[in-house]
Design a protein around this motif. Sequence first.
Motif, mmCIF file in Angstrom:
data_model
loop_
_atom_site.group_PDB
_atom_site.id
_atom_site.type_symbol
_atom_site.label_atom_id
_atom_site.label_comp_id
_atom_site.label_asym_id
_atom_site.label_seq_id
_atom_site.Cartn_x
_atom_site.Cartn_y
_atom_site.Cartn_z
ATOM 1 N N ILE A 200 0.837 -1.201 0.000
ATOM 2 C CA ILE A 200 0.000 0.000 0.000
ATOM 3 C C ILE A 200 0.873 1.254 0.000
ATOM 4 O O ILE A 200 0.571 2.234 -0.707
ATOM 5 C CB ILE A 200 -0.939 -0.013 1.222
ATOM 6 N N MET A 201 1.958 1.256 0.786
ATOM 7 C CA MET A 201 2.846 2.415 0.815
ATOM 8 C C MET A 201 3.489 2.662 -0.541
ATOM 9 O O MET A 201 3.579 3.801 -1.003
ATOM 10 C CB MET A 201 3.933 2.232 1.886
ATOM 11 N N ALA A 202 3.953 1.589 -1.193
ATOM 12 C CA ALA A 202 4.628 1.741 -2.486
ATOM 13 C C ALA A 202 3.658 2.233 -3.551
ATOM 14 O O ALA A 202 3.950 3.184 -4.288
ATOM 15 C CB ALA A 202 5.259 0.416 -2.904
ATOM 16 N N VAL A 203 2.471 1.594 -3.635
ATOM 17 C CA VAL A 203 1.478 2.012 -4.626
ATOM 18 C C VAL A 203 0.992 3.427 -4.319
ATOM 19 O O VAL A 203 0.837 4.263 -5.232
ATOM 20 C CB VAL A 203 0.299 1.021 -4.648
ATOM 21 N N GLY A 204 0.766 3.723 -3.044
ATOM 22 C CA GLY A 204 0.310 5.056 -2.656
ATOM 23 C C GLY A 204 1.315 6.143 -3.014
ATOM 24 O O GLY A 204 0.927 7.242 -3.432
ATOM 25 N N THR A 205 2.610 5.844 -2.860
ATOM 26 C CA THR A 205 3.639 6.820 -3.214
ATOM 27 C C THR A 205 3.598 7.136 -4.700
ATOM 28 O O THR A 205 3.683 8.307 -5.110
ATOM 29 C CB THR A 205 5.030 6.280 -2.841
ATOM 30 N N ILE A 206 3.432 6.113 -5.536
ATOM 31 C CA ILE A 206 3.394 6.324 -6.985
ATOM 32 C C ILE A 206 2.139 7.088 -7.393
ATOM 33 O O ILE A 206 2.196 8.026 -8.197
ATOM 34 C CB ILE A 206 3.477 4.970 -7.711
ATOM 35 N N VAL A 207 0.992 6.715 -6.839
ATOM 36 C CA VAL A 207 -0.257 7.400 -7.178
ATOM 37 C C VAL A 207 -0.200 8.852 -6.728
ATOM 38 O O VAL A 207 -0.566 9.775 -7.472
ATOM 39 C CB VAL A 207 -1.450 6.675 -6.532
ATOM 40 N N CYS A 208 0.276 9.075 -5.517
ATOM 41 C CA CYS A 208 0.376 10.444 -4.989
ATOM 42 C C CYS A 208 1.314 11.282 -5.847
ATOM 43 O O CYS A 208 1.016 12.440 -6.155
ATOM 44 C CB CYS A 208 0.862 10.389 -3.542
ATOM 45 N N SER A 209 2.442 10.709 -6.255
ATOM 46 C CA SER A 209 3.400 11.445 -7.084
ATOM 47 C C SER A 209 2.795 11.791 -8.438
ATOM 48 O O SER A 209 3.040 12.877 -8.974
ATOM 49 C CB SER A 209 4.668 10.607 -7.283
ATOM 50 N N SER A 210 2.012 10.882 -8.999
ATOM 51 C CA SER A 210 1.418 11.110 -10.317
ATOM 52 C C SER A 210 0.366 12.219 -10.272
ATOM 53 O O SER A 210 0.241 13.013 -11.213
ATOM 54 C CB SER A 210 0.794 9.817 -10.837
ATOM 55 N N LEU A 211 -0.398 12.266 -9.180
ATOM 56 C CA LEU A 211 -1.487 13.235 -9.073
ATOM 57 C C LEU A 211 -1.068 14.527 -8.380
ATOM 58 O O LEU A 211 -1.873 15.465 -8.294
ATOM 59 C CB LEU A 211 -2.658 12.605 -8.305
ATOM 60 N N TRP A 212 0.153 14.572 -7.887
ATOM 61 C CA TRP A 212 0.598 15.671 -7.029
ATOM 62 C C TRP A 212 0.455 17.025 -7.709
ATOM 63 O O TRP A 212 -0.096 17.971 -7.136
ATOM 64 C CB TRP A 212 2.043 15.432 -6.622
ATOM 65 N N SER A 213 0.993 17.161 -8.913
ATOM 66 C CA SER A 213 1.039 18.460 -9.571
ATOM 67 C C SER A 213 -0.352 19.053 -9.781
ATOM 68 O O SER A 213 -0.561 20.251 -9.617
ATOM 69 C CB SER A 213 1.749 18.346 -10.924
ATOM 70 N N GLU A 214 -1.315 18.209 -10.118
ATOM 71 C CA GLU A 214 -2.646 18.722 -10.440
ATOM 72 C C GLU A 214 -3.514 18.929 -9.216
ATOM 73 O O GLU A 214 -4.239 19.923 -9.118
ATOM 74 C CB GLU A 214 -3.343 17.773 -11.402
ATOM 75 N N PHE A 215 -3.455 18.028 -8.263
ATOM 76 C CA PHE A 215 -4.396 18.071 -7.156
ATOM 77 C C PHE A 215 -3.818 18.626 -5.857
ATOM 78 O O PHE A 215 -4.563 19.030 -4.981
ATOM 79 C CB PHE A 215 -4.968 16.671 -6.895
ATOM 80 N N VAL A 216 -2.493 18.622 -5.712
ATOM 81 C CA VAL A 216 -1.885 19.147 -4.485
ATOM 82 C C VAL A 216 -1.197 20.476 -4.758
ATOM 83 O O VAL A 216 -1.442 21.470 -4.081
ATOM 84 C CB VAL A 216 -0.875 18.148 -3.889
ATOM 85 N N ALA A 217 -0.347 20.505 -5.776
ATOM 86 C CA ALA A 217 0.369 21.740 -6.094
ATOM 87 C C ALA A 217 -0.477 22.695 -6.927
ATOM 88 O O ALA A 217 -0.034 23.807 -7.222
ATOM 89 C CB ALA A 217 1.667 21.411 -6.834
#
Length: 531
Positions: A200-217
Amino acid sequence: MAVLRVLFLPVLVALLLLAGPGRAAADDASRSYRGNAASPGCSNKFQLVKVKNWVNGSEGTTLVGLSAAFGASLPATVNEARKAFSVLTDPLDCCSNVTTKLTNSIAIATRGGCPFTAKAENAQAAGAAGLLVINDSEELYAMVCNENDTSINVTIPVLMIPQSAGKNLKDLLDQGARVELQLYSPIRPVVELSAGFLLIMAVGTIVCSSLWSEFVACEQVDEHYNQITRQEGPNSGTNHRQEKEIFEISAKGAAVFIVVASVFLLLLFYLMSSWVTWVLIVFFCIGGIEGMHSCLVTIFSRIFKEWGQKTVEVPFLGEILTLSVGILPFCTVFAILWVVYRRSSFAWIGQDILGICLMITVLQMARLPNIRVASALLSAAFVYDIFWVFISPLIFHESVMIAVASGDSSGEAIPMLLRIPRFFDPWGGYDMIGFGDIIFPGLLVAFSYRFDRAGKKGILNGYFLWLTVGYAVGLFLTYLALFLMDGHGQPALLYLVPCTLGLIVVLGWIRGELPDLWNYGRRSENLVEQV
């Protein structure tokens, strides 16, 4: 933070060079044993054995040993095991008739030069209830039968313990101490929840990184990735209007990268020492501070928009966000505390937080332009991982990747991995995955998300969802292979690359979009800053 961002580049290189030792493997030193049963009389399955001990009535530290391919099996629980006093054999190597009275005692002998079966038979003839052999090194070798042993008549349990632990027991007995031992072999659970949490941590890190620019930044994903250059964007933790640095990986750079990684890995293999490990720990901390700082500044700026507008003048650095200045000391103290308590039972939490923040930042900085470059990078990493885990022992007599990842003899280990304790395993230890096993496939998953957004694809007819599922399946197969291989280290990219790169190639071919994936962004290839 401008200084840290400059220093972060060599940190990034160092992390990617070292990360990816398919160390989803067990880290128990006691798993390092060799040998196989050589005759039908030696049919026992090798088992790890716990040795509880009491010295003059006071309980000591539980030791770990390895059972032989012959002799009686041990109980699985401590309640079924019985205590027995230990006695040194005479002669100490137990290679001839024993003159010591061993009735109902556990005989302790050194390795010596005779077959292990001969030691066991001599101890059994003297009335011993078990035999404990002290190895002449810290590595545990499997005790097997000699080819000439046609009939094995050993009915007592036989096990081996490492040299340091055995020397302590021998010294205590030489000093006249009364040492009681209790031997048992707990069974490992078939399913360990820690592996699921790590997935879950590994998959979550990849998903979070992919969506980071649009939904977090809060950055709009450019629908024409071939036009991406160094852009103005929201402050990520340095100057108020700092340009966002995006580095595109080229096919030539991918090949050079793997060659340099191999050379660097060999240097570490031959030069590994405590000071080298400390250098890498420092690199990890610098990268972790930069990653955590960048993530926290971005998150707080997203939640509290007014905080992202206040700046302060700092000597030599110019205008910097007040929020950035306030968060930097927290990140620095966090990393320092992790270093101080890195050997504590809870240190894995700090290591994972720093590592996840670091990988999110790396996946924001480095990008794949198309499947052509992804194929070059991941295929090279695929061969690299397999060679240094499986093939290198044939040349260097041990797995170079696992040896480097294990650290030096002082107990210091390279921290470039996520780890989580085996909470329900009586043998303890950690499940692990290297940063490279997340970053390399993560670059491809992040590309698939940008490709889907550029083509305005839905969830099901796009690639991002399926590659995320493919990565999770690949990681599951890694742990399945780890279980089937009895905990021996696995090159995770052996399973992750086919489940991600192979999947997007097959899907693209079926949908008729493979040429678009292959050539995406090549028209303005020279306009993008490359690494």
